[in-house]
Design a protein around this motif. Structure first.
Motif, PDB file in Angstrom:
ATOM      1  N   GLN A 312      43.225 -17.459  -1.119  1.00  0.00           N
ATOM      2  CA  GLN A 312      43.481 -17.871  -2.498  1.00  0.00           C
ATOM      3  C   GLN A 312      44.656 -18.849  -2.498  1.00  0.00           C
ATOM      4  O   GLN A 312      45.352 -19.005  -1.513  1.00  0.00           O
ATOM      5  N   TYR A 313      44.873 -19.525  -3.648  1.00  0.00           N
ATOM      6  CA  TYR A 313      45.754 -20.686  -3.643  1.00  0.00           C
ATOM      7  C   TYR A 313      46.867 -20.670  -4.687  1.00  0.00           C
ATOM      8  O   TYR A 313      47.483 -21.703  -4.924  1.00  0.00           O
ATOM      9  N   GLY A 314      47.126 -19.538  -5.311  1.00  0.00           N
ATOM     10  CA  GLY A 314      48.190 -19.492  -6.310  1.00  0.00           C
ATOM     11  C   GLY A 314      49.283 -18.512  -5.944  1.00  0.00           C
ATOM     12  O   GLY A 314      49.116 -17.659  -5.074  1.00  0.00           O
ATOM     13  N   VAL A 315      50.402 -18.628  -6.652  1.00  0.00           N
ATOM     14  CA  VAL A 315      51.493 -17.673  -6.484  1.00  0.00           C
ATOM     15  C   VAL A 315      51.907 -17.164  -7.853  1.00  0.00           C
ATOM     16  O   VAL A 315      51.617 -17.775  -8.886  1.00  0.00           O
ATOM     17  N   ASN A 316      52.576 -16.014  -7.830  1.00  0.00           N
ATOM     18  CA  ASN A 316      53.090 -15.395  -9.060  1.00  0.00           C
ATOM     19  C   ASN A 316      51.983 -15.245 -10.106  1.00  0.00           C
ATOM     20  O   ASN A 316      50.930 -14.701  -9.799  1.00  0.00           O
ATOM     21  N   SER A 317      52.167 -15.736 -11.317  1.00  0.00           N
ATOM     22  CA  SER A 317      51.165 -15.519 -12.367  1.00  0.00           C
ATOM     23  C   SER A 317      49.877 -16.311 -12.136  1.00  0.00           C
ATOM     24  O   SER A 317      48.878 -16.071 -12.809  1.00  0.00           O
ATOM     25  N   TYR A 318      49.902 -17.248 -11.187  1.00  0.00           N
ATOM     26  CA  TYR A 318      48.703 -18.032 -10.886  1.00  0.00           C
ATOM     27  C   TYR A 318      47.960 -17.511  -9.661  1.00  0.00           C
ATOM     28  O   TYR A 318      47.022 -18.148  -9.181  1.00  0.00           O
ATOM     29  N   TYR A 320      45.747 -15.453  -9.023  1.00  0.00           N
ATOM     30  CA  TYR A 320      44.343 -15.064  -9.054  1.00  0.00           C
ATOM     31  C   TYR A 320      43.438 -16.108  -9.699  1.00  0.00           C
ATOM     32  O   TYR A 320      42.316 -15.831 -10.050  1.00  0.00           O
ATOM     33  N   PHE A 321      43.954 -17.341  -9.842  1.00  0.00           N
ATOM     34  CA  PHE A 321      43.186 -18.325 -10.596  1.00  0.00           C
ATOM     35  C   PHE A 321      42.178 -19.075  -9.748  1.00  0.00           C
ATOM     36  O   PHE A 321      41.215 -19.630 -10.265  1.00  0.00           O
ATOM     37  N   SER A 322      42.346 -19.114  -8.410  1.00  0.00           N
ATOM     38  CA  SER A 322      41.470 -19.962  -7.603  1.00  0.00           C
ATOM     39  C   SER A 322      41.374 -19.454  -6.176  1.00  0.00           C
ATOM     40  O   SER A 322      42.388 -19.233  -5.509  1.00  0.00           O
ATOM     41  N   TYR A 323      40.137 -19.299  -5.728  1.00  0.00           N
ATOM     42  CA  TYR A 323      39.843 -18.853  -4.369  1.00  0.00           C
ATOM     43  C   TYR A 323      39.019 -19.906  -3.646  1.00  0.00           C
ATOM     44  O   TYR A 323      38.226 -20.624  -4.259  1.00  0.00           O
ATOM     45  N   ASP A 324      39.199 -19.981  -2.331  1.00  0.00           N
ATOM     46  CA  ASP A 324      38.448 -20.941  -1.538  1.00  0.00           C
ATOM     47  C   ASP A 324      36.949 -20.726  -1.720  1.00  0.00           C
ATOM     48  O   ASP A 324      36.442 -19.607  -1.569  1.00  0.00           O
ATOM     49  N   VAL A 325      36.239 -21.794  -2.040  1.00  0.00           N
ATOM     50  CA  VAL A 325      34.810 -21.687  -2.353  1.00  0.00           C
ATOM     51  C   VAL A 325      34.038 -21.109  -1.174  1.00  0.00           C
ATOM     52  O   VAL A 325      33.277 -20.129  -1.317  1.00  0.00           O
ATOM     53  N   LEU A 326      34.202 -21.694   0.007  1.00  0.00           N
ATOM     54  CA  LEU A 326      33.408 -21.253   1.150  1.00  0.00           C
ATOM     55  C   LEU A 326      33.864 -19.894   1.655  1.00  0.00           C
ATOM     56  O   LEU A 326      33.031 -19.049   2.036  1.00  0.00           O
ATOM     57  N   ASP A 327      35.165 -19.639   1.651  1.00  0.00           N
ATOM     58  CA  ASP A 327      35.662 -18.362   2.156  1.00  0.00           C
ATOM     59  C   ASP A 327      35.189 -17.212   1.279  1.00  0.00           C
ATOM     60  O   ASP A 327      34.944 -16.092   1.768  1.00  0.00           O
ATOM     61  N   PHE A 328      35.041 -17.466  -0.023  1.00  0.00           N
ATOM     62  CA  PHE A 328      34.497 -16.457  -0.918  1.00  0.00           C
ATOM     63  C   PHE A 328      33.077 -16.067  -0.501  1.00  0.00           C
ATOM     64  O   PHE A 328      32.720 -14.879  -0.472  1.00  0.00           O
ATOM     65  N   PHE A 329      32.268 -17.062  -0.152  1.00  0.00           N
ATOM     66  CA  PHE A 329      30.895 -16.752   0.239  1.00  0.00           C
ATOM     67  C   PHE A 329      30.820 -16.106   1.620  1.00  0.00           C
ATOM     68  O   PHE A 329      29.890 -15.342   1.910  1.00  0.00           O
TER      69      PHE A 329
END
Length: 428
Positions: A312-318, A320-329
């Motif tokens: 994932q690519y955020g810190v603190n309050s962010y 959970y806003f964005s996860y790697d597309v391919l790694d998610f799959f």
């Protein structure tokens, strides 16, 4: 004597008729690409004014070193009207490719300051009164003025300010794009502004702003720009090294890999962190289709996915806003019962193929040496862009995050939600 006077008068008339000076109200259309920058430094909380001033100086430096003529227009929203710009101002710079900008030898050394650059610029000031630089009406007016001042074969646009990706700025403590005294513009509205302002697609939109490198943003802009340059992470306040990358942005065929590389090299040299990727927005429909097909195939495994196992690519309050597309799959495939790496790679090949077409360049600083507030990027799992996962599970969203606000806005306003198939899964 009378004959000499008559000949002199005739000579003056002939020379004036042959002059190639263009009246200010009728600028000539310039071949090639004109680069536009829309910079907002009147920020609530942490002001980027000093950093954006340095960015303008770097852009100016690049122009002075160009070997071909080029045009740069910069709209600058100053911090609370500080000198040398007391009002929002559109500044125009014309480089002749011989070391001159606006018909004056380019500034260098100690003479090269933001104040001096502003003095040299051709300027138009905006009163704006109670309006803000992120107001769609204001943005459209400025973009129209830019095209009037510098008619061009094509345009590329740099957007610099605070930002927080696709998230609506007024429903959660985020900034969407831009921060003019706390006011911002949401990405669907920004897409409309660009569509209304330019008759042709922009060649590129470069976001010098945090967290804009997501599938949601690229998909939203698919009808307004050919390419989107952005980071999926929060970006260091220094921004892009424009003295290095601006020449690439004027090239007929932009070397986007070089742009990403120069950005990451700059961050590495300055002991920073970062990611950079370039999306081919014409391929975002294809990526959405690939994501949709795979979500439909593996939807039964969604509830068992542990988001802690996904880059994932955020810190603190962010966080959970964005996860790697391919790694998610990859994680979703494992929960679907695929164990062998070779089998997993084959199973997600359709998404990988679509990503290869949609993400045409990428680079990142990976490993613990480039830790950003606890976030470490694994380069082997970095596909270039992220996406939000609107599934309601308790294993990755803590109680202090208003994630229901994220989901509500995401479902109602973000086009990627339906295009990527999340709506078809009937998630609550």
């Amino acid at each position: 004597m009378q004959m000499k006077k008559w000949l002199y008068t005739l000579l003056v008339i002939v020379l004036a008729a042959c002059s190639n000076e263009i009246p200010e109200q009728q600028p000539a259309k310039r071949s090639g690409r004109t680069v536009l920058a829309y910079l907002i430094s009147n920020n609530a909380g942490t002001s980027l004014d000093n950093d954006l001033r340095n960015n303008v100086i770097d852009m100016y430096t690049a122009l002075g070193n160009m070997k071909e003529s080029c045009t740069l227009l910069v709209f600058y929203r100053p911090y609370t009207g500080d000198a040398p710009l007391s009002k929002p101002t559109l500044m125009s710079f014309y480089a002749d490719g011989r070391g001159n900008i606006n018909n004056v030898a380019a500034l260098t050394g100690s003479e090269l300051t933001f104040d001096a650059v502003c003095r040299i610029a051709q300027k138009k000031e905006y009163t704006m009164n109670s309006q803000i630089a992120t107001d769609p009406v204001v943005m459209e007016e400025v973009f129209t003025d830019m095209q009037t001042v510098a008619p061009s074969d094509s345009y590329g646009l740099i957007l610099g300010s605070h930002a927080s990706g696709w998230m609506k700025g007024t429903s959660v403590p985020t900034k969407a794009f831009g921060d003019d005294d706390g006011y911002n513009i949401d990405i669907p509205d920004l897409a409309d502004v660009l569509k209304n302002s330019f008759s042709e697609k922009l060649d590129f939109v470069l976001f010098d702003a945090c967290m804009m490198g997501t599938a949601e943003v690229g998909y939203e802009l698919r009808e307004t720009t050919s390419y989107c340059i952005a980071s999926v992470m929060e970006t260091p306040v220094y921004g892009f090294p424009y003295d290095q990358i601006l020449p690439y942005l004027y090239s007929e065929n932009v070397d986007y890999s070089a742009v990403c590389h120069e950005f990451m090299s700059f961050n590495k040299t300055n002991n920073l962190w970062g990611t950079c990727a370039v999306m081919d927005c014409s391929q975002m429909e294809n990526l959405a289709s690939a994501v949709k097909a795979k979500l439909s195939e593996w939807q039964d495994a969604l509830s068992s996915v542990s988001m802690r196992n996904v880059q994932q690519y955020g810190v603190n309050s962010y966080k959970y806003f964005s996860y790697d597309v391919l790694d998610f799959f990859r994680e979703l495939g494992r929960k679907s019962g695929i164990v062998k790496t070779t089998d997993l790679n084959e199973a997600i090949a359709s998404v990988q193929s679509a990503l290869n077409q949609a993400v045409i360049a990428k680079d990142c600083l990976s490993g613990v040496d480039y830790d950003f507030d606890g976030l470490v990027i694994d380069g082997t799992r970095f596909c270039g862009i992220g996406m939000y996962i609107p599934k309601e599970v308790n294993d990755y969203v803590p109680d202090n995050i208003s994630w229901n606000n994220w989901n509500d806005y995401y479902k109602q306003s973000i086009s990627w939600y339906r295009a990527a198939g999340w709506a078809d899964l009937n998630l609550n």
